[in-house]
Scaffold this active site. Structure first.
Site: not given
Ligand code: PEP
Ligand code: MG
Length: 555
Positions: A181, A480
């Site tokens: 966080h 991502c």
């Molecule tokens: C990840 O797991 O890298 C992702 C982009 O999704 P989240 O952080 O929402 O789990």
């Protein structure tokens, strides 16, 4: 570990753990029980009122969190408990301490998300005791003559709800990792942050601290010259970064579209302001975290359409609900608490149990895409096998959604990406969870943050496997996870063959500048060098030494 770039300096404000425990058996003068009860009730009410005011000032998600805390402070069962302990001879502070203790145990035993609320309960308890004793309130000041460096073991959203750049120059925490966080919030605020800094809370109050959120360096009592040098280097770096505009591409023109990660319509303005070319990850579960029931199709359609309309002609990738573990949804949850929620029924797995929620979301997405000028891709989180990918893609196609993709965030999916590519039109690599599962290290446990370092060569190998399988099968493969926002890593990802990079909007300018300063050949060399290293530290250093253009950006 630096998790939010930039230089910050100022006097240390060390967030101390808690208000001292009132002594066991603490009593009050004979015949004063009623006065003691009145005192206790007044303190509980005062704390509830102050939390509500703080919530109203902060607004948004913080308001809901603080209102829930205010309700806890005025819980009728708790008040009965406090009064009864006073009747048994305990003074108000000790009675409050013990009454809260019973609730604390109950929550702790339930575990999971409720177990994590223990910290909220302790915070209210400490505020009430501080009110009764007339000692300073725990927590972070929301105003300061000079911005301070906030130092803590870890920070909860409630600690930081009212903070801004005018008050906090930098964050330093002992716990936390790049996906904690503190890290996400610091990046959103544009405040430098260093996490997993052992011993930070022993720094003396008001000692001057210089924090470099890029390198992770925390320097005590720097000289004036050191501060001026660091700040002017940072100013030059920001100017160099901001001067690069346009779509993402390497120095020699190889396109790497730069996209934004968003959690709802409120994130669109920063995405557009930072030049996002589209959305690479729309975390739809963020829209519904506080719901008891599934949202209506109309409400979903509106939220999805708002994002599509912001990028006419661009690409928007919406992720279906990723409920569970760190993102629990009350209307989409396993039937009983699980011992290991991160390894439990979460993400796509929950759609097997609740097919009607999946059908509703896909129908709302198809309705939102109807007539939209943006190209919609829909992807599933937590896909482990080719069968799951086929099941999801079939459901998307049946709903009239032609572009169905999957997140690659489970090592099995990365290893067998070749099979998955037969059914998924595109991939998006989620490096946050891919690291969590590759290293068997819960991403919510700060002590394990070294294992979440995306520079671990094993993680780079998994990314390379997925990207190669995608390209062999003519599929696009973006990244991502938070790692894409590290400009050096972004070059390595481009070198590995990632076809787009998606990140929190604030990270886009530095990544754009880093790509523009490096050729594709340099990026590829950097990727080979990083994978050839043995430790994460060496992997980053090796990559960096193959990217000479980054020096001009101070990166
Ligand atoms: C990840 O797991 O890298 C992702 C982009 O999704 P989240 O952080 O929402 O789990
Ligand atoms: Mg994930």
């Amino acid at each position: 570990m630096g998790v939010s770039p930039g230089i910050g300096h100022g006097p240390a404000y060390v967030l101390t753990a808690s208000v001292p425990e009132p002594p066991p058996g603490q009593s009050y003068p004979e015949g004063e029980a009623d006065r003691e009860k009145t005192r206790a009730l007044a303190a509980l009410r005062q704390v509830a009122g102050a939390l509500e005011v703080r919530g109203d000032q902060a607004g948004g998600e913080a308001r809901d969190i603080l209102q829930a805390q205010a309700l806890m402070a005025e819980d009728p069962g708790l008040i009965v408990g406090v009064k009864s302990l006073i009747d048994h001879g305990l003074a108000a502070p000790r009675a409050v301490y013990e009454a809260f203790g019973k609730y604390r145990e109950m929550l702790k035993n339930v575990g999971g998300y409720l177990g994590e609320r223990v910290a909220d309960l302790d915070d209210i308890r400490d505020r009430v005791i501080a009110t009764l004793d007339g000692t300073p309130m725990p927590g972070v000041p929301t105003q300061a003559e000079r911005p301070f460096v906030l130092i803590a073991r870890d920070l909860a959203p409630a600690d930081t709800a009212l903070l801004s750049k005018d008050v906090v120059a930098a964050f330093v925490t002992e716990e936390g990792g790049p996906t904690s966080h503190t890290a996400i919030l610091a990046r959103a605020m544009g405040v430098p942050a260093v996490v997993a800094c052992a011993g930070a809370t022993t720094i003396a109050r008001d000692a001057i601290v210089l924090v470099d959120g890029t390198t992770g360096e925390v320097r005590l009592e720097p000289t004036d010259h050191e501060v001026t040098t660091a700040v002017s280097a940072q100013t030059a770096r920001e100017a160099a970064v901001r001067s690069v505009r346009g779509p993402g591409r390497t120095k020699d023109g190889h396109p790497v579209p730069l996209l934004a990660n968003v959690g709802g319509p409120a994130d669109l303005d920063p995405a557009l302001a930072n030049g996002a070319e589209g959305v690479g990850l729309y975390r739809t579960e963020f829209l519904f975290l506080d719901r008891d029931t599934a949202p209506s199709l109309e409400e979903q359609e509106d939220a999805y359409r708002a994002v599509l309309e912001a990028f006419p002609g661009g690409k928007v990738v919406v992720r279906t609900l990723d409920a569970g573990a760190d993102k629990p949804l009350r209307f989409l949850a396993p039937p009983a608490p699980e011992p290991n929620p991160a390894l439990g029924e979460r993400g796509l797995r929950l759609f097997r149990r609740f097919p009607e929620v999946m059908a509703g979301q896909l129908a709302a997405l198809a309705a939102a895409a109807d007539g939209a000028e943006a190209e919609l891709g829909v992807m599933a989180p937590m896909v482990a096998t080719a069968d799951e990918a086929r099941w999801f893609a079939d459901a998307c196609h049946a709903a009239g959604l032609p572009r169905a993709g999957v997140m690659i965030e489970i090592p099995a999916a990365a290893l067998r990406a070749d099979s998955i590519a037969r059914f998924a039109e595109f991939f998006s690599i989620g490096t946050n969870d891919l690291a969590q599962y590759a290293f068997a290290a819960d991403r919510q446990v700060g002590a394990l943050s070294a294992l979440h370092d995306p520079w671990n060569p094993a993680l780079l190998d998994l990314i390379a496997a997925a990207v190669t399988a995608a390209s062999d099968n003519g599929r696009e493969c973006g990244v991502c996870g938070e790692s894409a926002a590290d400009p050096v890593m972004a070059c390595v990802l481009a070198g590995l063959g990632a076809t787009s990079l998606s990140m929190s909007a604030i990270g886009l300018p530095a990544v754009r500048a880093a790509l523009a300063a490096s050729t594709l050949d340099e990026c590829q060399r950097a990727a080979v060098a990083a994978r050839g290293a043995v430790t994460p530290r060496h992997a980053r250093a090796e990559a960096r030494s193959n990217l000479p253009g980054l020096a001009g950006l101070g990166l």
